[in-house]
Design a protein around this motif. Structure first.
Motif, PDB file in Angstrom:
ATOM      1  N   VAL A   1       0.843  -1.203   0.000  1.00 28.23           N
ATOM      2  CA  VAL A   1       0.000   0.000   0.000  1.00 28.23           C
ATOM      3  C   VAL A   1       0.883   1.259   0.000  1.00 28.23           C
ATOM      4  N   TRP A   2       1.939   1.215   0.795  1.00 27.62           N
ATOM      5  CA  TRP A   2       2.877   2.345   0.818  1.00 27.62           C
ATOM      6  C   TRP A   2       3.494   2.564  -0.563  1.00 27.62           C
ATOM      7  N   GLN A   3       3.914   1.453  -1.177  1.00 28.31           N
ATOM      8  CA  GLN A   3       4.556   1.577  -2.490  1.00 28.31           C
ATOM      9  C   GLN A   3       3.571   2.107  -3.525  1.00 28.31           C
ATOM     10  N   TYR A   4       2.342   1.632  -3.439  1.00 27.38           N
ATOM     11  CA  TYR A   4       1.305   2.087  -4.375  1.00 27.38           C
ATOM     12  C   TYR A   4       1.089   3.594  -4.223  1.00 27.38           C
ATOM     13  N   LEU A   5       0.971   4.033  -2.970  1.00 26.87           N
ATOM     14  CA  LEU A   5       0.790   5.461  -2.710  1.00 26.87           C
ATOM     15  C   LEU A   5       2.004   6.258  -3.192  1.00 26.87           C
ATOM     16  N   GLU A   6       3.183   5.805  -2.812  1.00 27.93           N
ATOM     17  CA  GLU A   6       4.400   6.542  -3.183  1.00 27.93           C
ATOM     18  C   GLU A   6       4.575   6.597  -4.695  1.00 27.93           C
ATOM     19  N   GLN A   7       4.304   5.477  -5.356  1.00 26.69           N
ATOM     20  CA  GLN A   7       4.465   5.446  -6.808  1.00 26.69           C
ATOM     21  C   GLN A   7       3.444   6.368  -7.485  1.00 26.69           C
ATOM     22  N   THR A   8       2.225   6.361  -6.966  1.00 26.24           N
ATOM     23  CA  THR A   8       1.196   7.220  -7.558  1.00 26.24           C
ATOM     24  C   THR A   8       1.564   8.693  -7.374  1.00 26.24           C
ATOM     25  N   VAL A   9       2.044   9.042  -6.177  1.00 26.34           N
ATOM     26  CA  VAL A   9       2.459  10.427  -5.938  1.00 26.34           C
ATOM     27  C   VAL A   9       3.580  10.801  -6.907  1.00 26.34           C
ATOM     28  N   GLN A  10       4.541   9.888  -7.034  1.00 23.47           N
ATOM     29  CA  GLN A  10       5.679  10.168  -7.903  1.00 23.47           C
ATOM     30  C   GLN A  10       5.228  10.392  -9.350  1.00 23.47           C
ATOM     31  N   ASN A  11       4.273   9.578  -9.815  1.00 22.96           N
ATOM     32  CA  ASN A  11       3.769   9.749 -11.181  1.00 22.96           C
ATOM     33  C   ASN A  11       3.078  11.097 -11.348  1.00 22.96           C
ATOM     34  N   VAL A  12       2.259  11.464 -10.373  1.00 20.93           N
ATOM     35  CA  VAL A  12       1.543  12.739 -10.473  1.00 20.93           C
ATOM     36  C   VAL A  12       2.554  13.898 -10.454  1.00 20.93           C
ATOM     37  N   LEU A  13       3.531  13.819  -9.543  1.00 22.13           N
ATOM     38  CA  LEU A  13       4.522  14.899  -9.457  1.00 22.13           C
ATOM     39  C   LEU A  13       5.319  15.023 -10.744  1.00 22.13           C
ATOM     40  N   SER A  14       5.629  13.903 -11.348  1.00 22.72           N
ATOM     41  CA  SER A  14       6.429  14.011 -12.566  1.00 22.72           C
ATOM     42  C   SER A  14       5.581  14.567 -13.706  1.00 22.72           C
ATOM     43  N   ALA A  15       4.266  14.368 -13.642  1.00 24.47           N
ATOM     44  CA  ALA A  15       3.387  14.962 -14.662  1.00 24.47           C
ATOM     45  C   ALA A  15       3.370  16.497 -14.553  1.00 24.47           C
ATOM     46  N   TYR A  16       3.802  17.029 -13.424  1.00 26.28           N
ATOM     47  CA  TYR A  16       3.864  18.481 -13.242  1.00 26.28           C
ATOM     48  C   TYR A  16       5.307  18.999 -13.305  1.00 26.28           C
ATOM     49  N   GLY A  17       6.246  18.121 -13.626  1.00 27.06           N
ATOM     50  CA  GLY A  17       7.635  18.570 -13.779  1.00 27.06           C
ATOM     51  C   GLY A  17       8.357  18.853 -12.480  1.00 27.06           C
ATOM     52  N   TYR A  18       8.031  18.163 -11.420  1.00 28.59           N
ATOM     53  CA  TYR A  18       8.708  18.362 -10.139  1.00 28.59           C
ATOM     54  C   TYR A  18       9.918  17.439 -10.017  1.00 28.59           C
ATOM     55  N   ALA A  19      10.973  17.934  -9.349  1.00 25.17           N
ATOM     56  CA  ALA A  19      12.205  17.159  -9.184  1.00 25.17           C
ATOM     57  C   ALA A  19      12.398  16.791  -7.719  1.00 25.17           C
ATOM     58  N   GLU A  20      12.909  15.587  -7.495  1.00 26.35           N
ATOM     59  CA  GLU A  20      13.071  15.122  -6.116  1.00 26.35           C
ATOM     60  C   GLU A  20      14.360  15.651  -5.488  1.00 26.35           C
ATOM     61  N   ILE A  21      14.281  15.986  -4.205  1.00 20.19           N
ATOM     62  CA  ILE A  21      15.469  16.350  -3.436  1.00 20.19           C
ATOM     63  C   ILE A  21      15.488  15.476  -2.183  1.00 20.19           C
ATOM     64  N   ARG A  22      16.665  15.065  -1.752  1.00 27.90           N
ATOM     65  CA  ARG A  22      16.775  14.221  -0.548  1.00 27.90           C
ATOM     66  C   ARG A  22      17.673  14.917   0.460  1.00 27.90           C
ATOM     67  N   MET A  23      17.159  15.143   1.631  1.00 27.64           N
ATOM     68  CA  MET A  23      17.913  15.819   2.686  1.00 27.64           C
ATOM     69  C   MET A  23      18.199  14.846   3.823  1.00 27.64           C
ATOM     70  N   PRO A  24      19.215  15.180   4.649  1.00 29.33           N
ATOM     71  CA  PRO A  24      19.478  14.353   5.838  1.00 29.33           C
ATOM     72  C   PRO A  24      18.311  14.412   6.816  1.00 29.33           C
ATOM     73  N   VAL A  25      18.179  13.402   7.674  1.00 27.04           N
ATOM     74  CA  VAL A  25      17.111  13.462   8.678  1.00 27.04           C
ATOM     75  C   VAL A  25      17.536  14.235   9.917  1.00 27.04           C
ATOM     76  N   VAL A  26      18.819  14.567  10.041  1.00 27.44           N
ATOM     77  CA  VAL A  26      19.298  15.327  11.201  1.00 27.44           C
ATOM     78  C   VAL A  26      19.823  16.680  10.732  1.00 27.44           C
ATOM     79  N   GLU A  27      19.470  17.726  11.460  1.00 29.29           N
ATOM     80  CA  GLU A  27      19.952  19.069  11.140  1.00 29.29           C
ATOM     81  C   GLU A  27      20.353  19.758  12.443  1.00 29.29           C
ATOM     82  N   GLN A  28      21.008  20.894  12.304  1.00 29.34           N
ATOM     83  CA  GLN A  28      21.295  21.700  13.494  1.00 29.34           C
ATOM     84  C   GLN A  28      19.985  22.161  14.120  1.00 29.34           C
ATOM     85  N   THR A  29      19.912  22.090  15.425  1.00 31.00           N
ATOM     86  CA  THR A  29      18.688  22.470  16.126  1.00 31.00           C
ATOM     87  C   THR A  29      18.228  23.879  15.775  1.00 31.00           C
TER      88      THR A  29
END
Ligand code: ATP
Ligand code: MG
Length: 424
Positions: free
Chosen positions: A20-48
């Motif tokens: 179900v997670w993969q289905y949701l994530e894949q569907t979101v990814q397809n919709v986002l790519s239909a609008y020309g959005y690019a993925e960015i990946r950030m660390p999960v830890v940052e300065q407070t």
């Protein structure tokens, strides 16, 4: 010794749930790519300080929800409670913002020390969208239309409502704050504790209060809409005009302010009544002030974040998940009797070459009652390999318990493709 368990509010996502997670994530990814959005990946830890400075000191998140710790170098670090701050930090740090337009998205775990309950966890997941460098209402409309298209694609559109408001300019909000404080000060003693405190520090957040008494007092409070500046009014009118033309329905909710300090003008939430108290599945708005607040050049920005757990719950509750997705393979391949196990491994390799994309699982281990075992896997196609006296291999095929075929190995791939309607 007691067994070690997962941390309260932090969930394992088990194999029966991941489709179900993969289905949701894949569907979101397809919709986002239909609008020309690019993925960015950030660390999960940052300065407070990143979160203190962006989200604001006087917010639930910074006051009581952050997982903050010192690393071995005595630097204060925080597990990200949301994605916008880190996204702005990363985009600014790598020069993606100055004089540019960006349409970005990210996904991943967020961490908030909250009371765990249905739809509210200490580690949860968001998929977020952030756009930079676009000041007019067309981009506000785009991100909302994009989310509406996603609900449409997932079959959720009838179960969610779009709530919309405008927070106006900083000046308009300041004037409104004054009026709100004057009104609420008369009822100071009847407000909940947090709201009493916020009367001084952050009165707008009182509108967000979940306390019933406070909400009752707010019924007659001045409304933000009456204090909006001309520009914000025009911006909001343009946005609603586009939504009207696109046929996207919305409710204007004058009390919608959003929990974070950095919003201005447009704010919106997609809300459902199907999940009980935790009904907001997606929330966002415009935050033109944040980039400058974090040390960059003034940069208009609009974004939103959706709560993946709540959307998964909604998909499950409404049975919107295609059943076939839960079956992790299309073909189950086994030897009918001992002595052919290695042939099965190699034949599966050949079939994966011949039929790319077809999902094949082979049987390993004991072969007792194999045809029954194989059918019980739920695979739409079951193939048993058998050898003849001359050691020629052939295969027996079931399709959803339908008649059995006996096929020669050289026609096996074609036959599987045919009955599983597999077009690679
Ligand atoms: P709430 O009012 O429910 O606490 P919020 O305003 O704190 O929400 P945001 O910071 O806007 O939430 O986060 C965006 C979305 O992320 C929410 O609408 C929700 O779907 C999801 N979300 C937020 N906090 C949690 C949590 N602790 N567990 C699960 N999902 C969450
Ligand atoms: Mg919250």
């Amino acid at each position: 010794m007691a067994k070690i368990q997962a941390i309260r509010g932090m969930n394992d996502i088990l194999p029966q749930e991941t489709p179900v997670w993969q289905y949701l994530e894949q569907t979101v990814q397809n919709v986002l790519s239909a609008y020309g959005y690019a993925e960015i990946r950030m660390p999960v830890v940052e300065q407070t300080n990143l979160f203190k400075r962006s989200i604001g000191e006087v917010t639930d998140i910074v006051e009581k929800e952050m997982y903050t710790f010192e690393d071995r170098n005595a630097e204060s670090l925080t597990l990200r409670p949301e994605g916008t701050a880190g996204c702005v930090r990363a985009a600014e740090e790598h020069g993606l913002l100055f004089n540019q337009m960006q349409r970005l998205w990210y996904r991943g775990p967020m961490f908030r020390y909250e009371k765990p309950q249905k739809g509210r966890y200490r580690q949860f997941h968001q998929i977020g969208v952030e756009t930079f460098g676009m000041a007019a209402a067309d981009i506000d409309a785009e991100v909302i239309l994009l989310s509406a298209r996603l609900w449409q694609t997932l079959g959720l559109l009838d179960s969610v409502t779009l709530q919309l408001n405008s927070l106006g300019s900083n000046e308009a909000r300041a004037a409104y704050k004054e009026a709100l404080v004057t009104y609420l000060a008369q009822y100071r003693e009847q407000l909940d504790k947090d709201s009493q405190r916020r009367l001084e520090s952050n009165p707008l957040r009182i509108l967000d209060s979940k306390d019933e008494n406070t909400q009752a007092i707010l019924q007659d409070a001045p409304v933000l809409a009456d204090y909006l500046d001309e520009e914000s009014r025009a911006h909001f009118a343009e946005l609603t005009a586009i939504l009207d033309q696109a046929g996207v329905e919305y409710e204007i909710n004058p009390r919608l302010v959003r929990g974070l300090d950095y919003y201005c003008k447009t704010v919106f939430e997609w809300v459902t009544d199907k999940l009980g108290a935790q009904g907001t599945v997606c929330a966002g708005g415009r935050y033109d002030g944040l980039v400058k607040q974090l040390g960059g050049k003034p940069t208009p920005a609009v974004g939103f974040a959706m709560g993946v757990e709540r959307l998964v719950l909604l998909l499950e509750t409404l049975r919107c998940v295609p059943e076939a997705l839960r079956q992790p393979f299309d073909v189950y391949l086994a030897a009918e009797s001992k002595g052919f196990q290695s042939e099965v491994v190699l034949l599966a390799e050949q079939l994966r070459n011949d039929l790319p994309g077809l999902r094949i699982r082979i049987h390993c281990g004991g072969l007792k009652n194999i045809s029954q075992k194989a059918k019980q896997t739920g695979a739409p196609v079951v193939v048993l390999i058998k050898g003849s006296a001359e050691n020629n291999l052939s295969a027996t095929l079931w399709h959803r318990d339908e008649p059995v075929f006996d096929v020669a190995l050289d026609t096996l791939a074609g036959k599987i493709a045919e009955i599983s309607q597999h077009n690679a």
